[in-house]
Design a protein around this motif. Sequence first.
Motif, short mmCIF file in Angstrom:
data_model
loop_
_atom_site.label_atom_id
_atom_site.label_comp_id
_atom_site.label_asym_id
_atom_site.label_seq_id
_atom_site.Cartn_x
_atom_site.Cartn_y
_atom_site.Cartn_z
N ALA A 19 0.95 -1.27 -0.09
CA ALA A 19 -0.11 -0.14 -0.06
C ALA A 19 0.94 1.21 0.05
CB ALA A 19 -0.82 0.07 1.09
N VAL A 20 0.62 2.06 -0.76
CA VAL A 20 1.37 3.51 -1.04
C VAL A 20 0.70 4.63 -0.80
CG1 VAL A 20 3.12 4.69 -2.61
CG2 VAL A 20 2.96 2.33 -2.73
N LEU A 21 0.90 5.50 0.01
CA LEU A 21 0.16 6.30 0.36
C LEU A 21 0.77 7.86 -0.08
CD1 LEU A 21 -0.57 4.59 3.03
CD2 LEU A 21 -2.44 5.67 2.99
N VAL A 22 0.36 8.38 -1.43
CA VAL A 22 1.07 9.61 -1.58
C VAL A 22 0.51 11.06 -1.21
CG1 VAL A 22 1.83 10.78 -3.77
CG2 VAL A 22 1.65 8.39 -4.03
N GLN A 23 1.16 11.98 -0.92
CA GLN A 23 0.55 13.05 -0.22
C GLN A 23 0.73 14.38 -1.08
OE1 GLN A 23 -0.65 12.45 2.78
NE2 GLN A 23 -0.13 10.24 2.26
N ASP A 24 -0.35 14.96 -1.31
CA ASP A 24 -0.14 16.44 -1.86
C ASP A 24 0.09 16.74 -3.35
OD1 ASP A 24 -1.30 18.53 -0.52
OD2 ASP A 24 0.09 18.64 0.86
N TYR A 25 -0.11 17.80 -3.57
CA TYR A 25 0.01 18.35 -4.88
C TYR A 25 1.47 18.49 -5.39
CZ TYR A 25 1.55 22.26 -1.73
OH TYR A 25 2.01 22.95 -1.00
N HIS A 26 2.44 18.30 -4.55
CA HIS A 26 3.88 18.15 -5.09
C HIS A 26 3.80 16.83 -6.07
CE1 HIS A 26 3.78 20.01 -0.97
NE2 HIS A 26 4.68 20.77 -1.44
N LEU A 27 3.22 15.89 -5.42
CA LEU A 27 3.41 14.64 -6.14
C LEU A 27 2.19 14.15 -6.90
CD1 LEU A 27 5.18 12.93 -3.00
CD2 LEU A 27 6.34 13.83 -5.06
N ALA A 28 1.51 15.05 -7.79
CA ALA A 28 0.20 14.57 -8.34
C ALA A 28 0.45 13.51 -9.54
CB ALA A 28 -0.17 15.96 -8.97
N LEU A 29 1.54 13.57 -10.08
CA LEU A 29 1.88 12.81 -11.24
C LEU A 29 2.38 11.30 -10.43
CD1 LEU A 29 3.90 15.12 -13.68
CD2 LEU A 29 1.40 14.78 -13.34
N VAL A 30 2.87 11.00 -9.35
CA VAL A 30 3.36 9.86 -8.82
C VAL A 30 2.32 8.67 -9.00
CG1 VAL A 30 3.95 8.60 -6.93
CG2 VAL A 30 5.04 10.62 -7.42
N PRO A 31 1.04 8.72 -8.54
CA PRO A 31 0.20 7.63 -8.82
C PRO A 31 0.07 7.03 -10.28
CG PRO A 31 -0.86 9.17 -7.33
CD PRO A 31 0.13 10.26 -7.90
N GLY A 32 0.01 7.88 -11.12
CA GLY A 32 -0.01 7.43 -12.45
C GLY A 32 1.40 6.83 -13.26
N MET A 33 2.24 7.36 -12.27
CA MET A 33 3.54 6.70 -12.94
C MET A 33 3.74 5.46 -12.19
SD MET A 33 6.13 10.20 -12.59
CE MET A 33 6.21 11.36 -13.84
N LEU A 34 3.49 5.26 -11.12
CA LEU A 34 3.46 4.20 -10.26
C LEU A 34 2.68 3.10 -10.78
CD1 LEU A 34 5.26 3.65 -8.05
CD2 LEU A 34 3.87 4.37 -6.32
N ARG A 35 1.34 3.40 -11.05
CA ARG A 35 0.57 2.47 -11.63
C ARG A 35 1.22 1.74 -13.03
NH1 ARG A 35 -2.64 -0.10 -9.72
NH2 ARG A 35 -3.32 1.84 -8.54
N GLU A 36 1.72 2.65 -13.77
CA GLU A 36 2.53 1.76 -15.02
C GLU A 36 3.56 0.95 -14.58
OE1 GLU A 36 3.57 4.08 -18.17
OE2 GLU A 36 1.70 5.15 -18.38
N SER A 37 4.55 1.32 -13.56
CA SER A 37 5.55 0.50 -13.39
C SER A 37 5.24 -0.58 -12.27
CB SER A 37 6.74 1.53 -12.90
OG SER A 37 6.39 1.90 -11.51
N ARG A 38 4.28 -0.39 -11.56
CA ARG A 38 4.14 -1.41 -10.68
C ARG A 38 2.44 -1.53 -10.36
NH1 ARG A 38 7.52 -3.07 -6.38
NH2 ARG A 38 5.95 -4.07 -5.84
N PRO A 39 1.98 -2.14 -11.50
CA PRO A 39 0.36 -2.45 -11.34
C PRO A 39 -0.16 -3.27 -10.22
CG PRO A 39 1.40 -3.37 -13.31
CD PRO A 39 2.64 -2.72 -12.76
N ASP A 40 0.63 -3.85 -9.39
CA ASP A 40 0.43 -4.76 -8.37
C ASP A 40 0.03 -3.93 -7.09
OD1 ASP A 40 3.19 -4.23 -8.50
OD2 ASP A 40 3.17 -5.18 -6.67
N LEU A 41 0.50 -2.46 -7.00
CA LEU A 41 0.46 -1.96 -5.98
C LEU A 41 -0.88 -1.37 -5.62
CD1 LEU A 41 3.68 0.27 -6.10
CD2 LEU A 41 3.36 -2.05 -4.91
N ARG A 42 -1.21 -1.15 -4.34
CA ARG A 42 -2.51 -0.33 -3.88
C ARG A 42 -2.20 1.04 -3.70
NH1 ARG A 42 -6.85 -2.24 -5.32
NH2 ARG A 42 -7.72 -1.28 -3.59
N ILE A 43 -2.59 1.97 -4.40
CA ILE A 43 -2.17 3.35 -4.32
C ILE A 43 -3.27 4.31 -4.10
CG2 ILE A 43 -1.02 5.04 -5.68
CD1 ILE A 43 -0.27 3.19 -7.84
N ALA A 44 -2.96 5.17 -2.99
CA ALA A 44 -3.90 6.12 -2.67
C ALA A 44 -3.20 7.59 -2.89
CB ALA A 44 -4.34 6.12 -1.06
#
Length: 501
Positions: A160-185
């Motif tokens: 489970a990855v919990l990404v915080q705030d507007y600084h990291l708005a692109l991270v969920p999409g990038m992570l989804r591509e490289s690690r589709p197995d993760l649960r991302i918030a």
Amino acid sequence: MVSETVSERSAVQPGADVLVASNRGPVSYTVAEGGALTAKRGGGGLVSGLSAIGPDTDAVWVCAALGEGDREAVRRTGGLLDVAETGGQRVRMLDIPADVHAAAYNGIANSVLWFVHHMLYQTPLEPVFDTEFRAQWASYEAYNTAFAEALAAAAAPGAAVLVQDYHLALVPGMLRESRPDLRIAHFSHTPWAPAEYFAMLPDDIQQKLVTGLLGADHANFLTQRWARAFMGCCQQTLGNDCEALWPRDEEPYLRTFPPGLTARRTSIGVYGLGADAEFLRERAFRPDVEERLAALREQIGGPDRKTIVRVDRTELSKNIVRGLLAYRRLLADRPQWRERVVHLAFAYPSRQDLAVYREYTAQVGRLAEEINAAYGTEGWQPVVLHVKDDFARSLAAYRLADVALVNPIRDGMNLVAKEVPVVSERGCALVLSREAGAYQELGEDALCVNPYDVTATAQALHEALSMDDAERSARTQRLAAAATALPPARWFLDQLRALKA
Ligand code: G6P
């Protein structure tokens, strides 16, 4: 991009089950003259939230090195900080090149995204999206990539990855591509812009921001209002490729149809971070707070004087200048309050790399001086302004507060509005902007104001100062109950549970 090799990265933390990512981490370093490093631990909701998972988990917090001290700590440790300095928390600090970080943090996060979500532009002249903006945006992408890579390298399968705030708005999409197995918030601690305002951004940037966030399984917000605004922006930006669904007994969700990919689902959650009553009530009665209390009482003067308290970081969105204008109006129009009230205004410096923040800070100082020059008398200083960050003194002011002034132009939540009622000794009347997220939960027992209306704010200050003791204390009790409904540990664990469900 990051000054480390992939093998170094993966050698450090393979396999964490819970990861948090934020620009500012829970610890920062300064280098002393002889080269020794001193670590300072920060507070805040995330720190106490994460500590609630307990020491037995292998949770990792990924953050950026922000200053020279942090960079030195990364050089000395390889990036995985000494747990003795982080309060037991495993922290992975990323040494993103200083120029890339500055362009992403100051250029995009603080000067564009913060402005858009708080609606701060003076639109006749700004924003201007030109080549400089594009260069900064490239840095923002590189900085988000560095986080996504570090998280991908450190996460166990299905973590489970919990990404915080507007600084990291692109991270969920990038992570989804490289690690589709993760649960991302993803959690937005700020407001979200209304669709019409968001539309000011260049089209491709709007698209990247919403699809970045929609890479998450859960996009979470502080209030319904910001959650709905986000959904509106997604629908406006993606059109027919985005569908909003509102099932009766579940969270709403967005179904998106990325070209060439299967449909994605992102749940939209609301978690109204509350104050940590247990911590505050204990911390506010320690000796250092008693000391500050005595010093403040001296500055206030006469024992019967009332206090109007505000505590803010000096951010443009906090509306400190209009708050002072309202106080000046109160003294001008209602002379009965002269000598009988003191405004304790704590305005702690923030983001001083940006000229507009420095100018704003200076204006706050000038206005406080003007009010003191115009109305002050020998035994009475109408405004007591403190600009040096001091948590113990803030708590002392909370204890003294008869009135709390929280009048932001726009604010994700505003925890001061929630903390003062918990700590104030005699009960305090809360003057609260209807544009603060906290208004959704505290509006009924606060005196609510339009933050632009200085006359109405002065009137609300007068009513707050005049409120009788019984009413003030009854309201304070209800405010404190509402303010502590979702303490930081539960705020964090609820999101984690939902993400893992
Ligand atoms: C405010 C916002 C947070 C944000 C933080 C960043 O507190 O509510 O959403 O993360 O500012 O502050 P910084 O000092 O790191 O720029």
